[in-house]
Enzyme design. Sequence first.
Site, PDB file in Angstrom:
ATOM      1  N   HIS A   1     -17.954  -9.726  -3.839  1.00  0.00           N
ATOM      2  CA  HIS A   1     -19.224 -10.024  -3.177  1.00  0.00           C
ATOM      3  C   HIS A   1     -20.292  -9.242  -3.921  1.00  0.00           C
ATOM      4  CE1 HIS A   1     -18.039 -11.993   0.615  1.00  0.00           C
ATOM      5  NE2 HIS A   1     -16.928 -11.312   0.465  1.00  0.00           N
TER       6      HIS A   1
ATOM      7  N   TYR B   1     -47.202 -21.273   5.915  1.00  0.00           N
ATOM      8  CA  TYR B   1     -47.973 -20.813   4.766  1.00  0.00           C
ATOM      9  C   TYR B   1     -48.360 -22.001   3.887  1.00  0.00           C
ATOM     10  CZ  TYR B   1     -49.038 -18.610   0.301  1.00  0.00           C
ATOM     11  OH  TYR B   1     -49.650 -18.250  -0.870  1.00  0.00           O
TER      12      TYR B   1
ATOM     13  N   HIS C   1     -11.354 -11.029  -4.621  1.00  0.00           N
ATOM     14  CA  HIS C   1     -12.680 -11.632  -4.700  1.00  0.00           C
ATOM     15  C   HIS C   1     -13.765 -10.557  -4.807  1.00  0.00           C
ATOM     16  CE1 HIS C   1     -12.379 -10.886  -0.353  1.00  0.00           C
ATOM     17  NE2 HIS C   1     -13.699 -10.938  -0.300  1.00  0.00           N
TER      18      HIS C   1
END
Length: 130
Positions: free
Chosen positions: A63, A126, A61
């Site tokens: 990342h 905000y 895999h």
Amino acid sequence: MVEIKSNKHSKWQTAYHMVWIPKYRKPILKGKIEERLKELIFEIADEYGFDILALEIMPDHIHLFVSAPPKYAPATLVKLFKGITARKLFKEFPELKKQFRKGHLWTPSYYLGTAGNVSADIIKRYIDNF
């Protein structure tokens, strides 16, 4: 911390964590394939103006932590990285075609998470005070 980037029309501070795997989770991402895959990911980032914040390639895999301009939808980022790397790896390592007979190196699935420098509470405050 992810830097604030800008161009003529926008400012952004985005970061995406992506994870994707080879079909059948075959542990093929090692040796020369791993080295070339890493080069390809950096080439793609350079070509499209993405910033690679972190990259870890495991045998089964990947990342990738990347920042990209807002004109690219997150799913488009994944599609670019998976599509370009698969096409080039199949071309450069023909032995992969024997392991992936239907011509698909990556599974259609992936993980995509967003990361930022502010919390949901700060964003809500905000917006409420805008």
